[in-house]
Write an enzyme that holds these catalytic residues in place. Structure first.
Site, PDB file in Angstrom:
ATOM      1  N   CYS A 154      77.831  10.341  60.957  1.00  6.80           N
ATOM      2  CA  CYS A 154      78.659   9.953  62.104  1.00  6.80           C
ATOM      3  C   CYS A 154      80.086  10.386  61.792  1.00  6.80           C
ATOM      4  CB  CYS A 154      78.534   8.453  62.417  1.00  6.80           C
ATOM      5  SG  CYS A 154      79.321   7.380  61.210  1.00  6.80           S
ATOM      6  N   ARG A 155      81.059   9.777  62.454  1.00  7.67           N
ATOM      7  CA  ARG A 155      82.448  10.210  62.260  1.00  7.67           C
ATOM      8  C   ARG A 155      82.953   9.825  60.872  1.00  7.67           C
ATOM      9  NH1 ARG A 155      87.887   8.726  63.165  1.00  7.67           N
ATOM     10  NH2 ARG A 155      87.262   6.553  63.283  1.00  7.67           N
TER      11      ARG A 155
END
Length: 99
Positions: free
Chosen positions: A64-65
């Protein structure tokens, strides 16, 4: 305990030609800025409806980020009996190729 992989370790494995099952759980607008090459995109909220995509004999690396959402997905899937690994630092720390 969720197994982890660093961005550097992942980059090394990809450069060595290892076949890895990568899943990006970010939202559409986030993946539009680029994903690790060869990654499957399944948004975090859609993981429970996509369990048939996952094979309990394979290990999946979640991205993810920053590593938070992918960590949550890992915990959820690990509880269901899947082999998972979280990419710590997420795309914020990824300095390899993107597509």
């Amino acid at each position: 305990m969720i197994p982890e992989i660093t961005t550097e370790e992942l980059k090394q494995k990809l450069e060595n030609g290892e076949k890895l099952a990568l899943v990006d759980v970010r939202e559409d607008d986030e993946v539009a800025t680029g994903m690790v090459p060869g990654t499957k995109h399944i948004k975090m909220g859609e993981i429970p409806n996509n369990l048939d995509y996952f094979d309990k004999d394979k290990e999946y690396i979640f991205i993810c980020r920053s590593g938070g959402r992918s960590g949550n997905v890992c915990a959820y899937l690990q509880d269901q009996g899947y082999k998972v690994r979280n990419m710590v630092g997420g795309m914020l720390e990824w300095d390899g190729k993107v597509e």
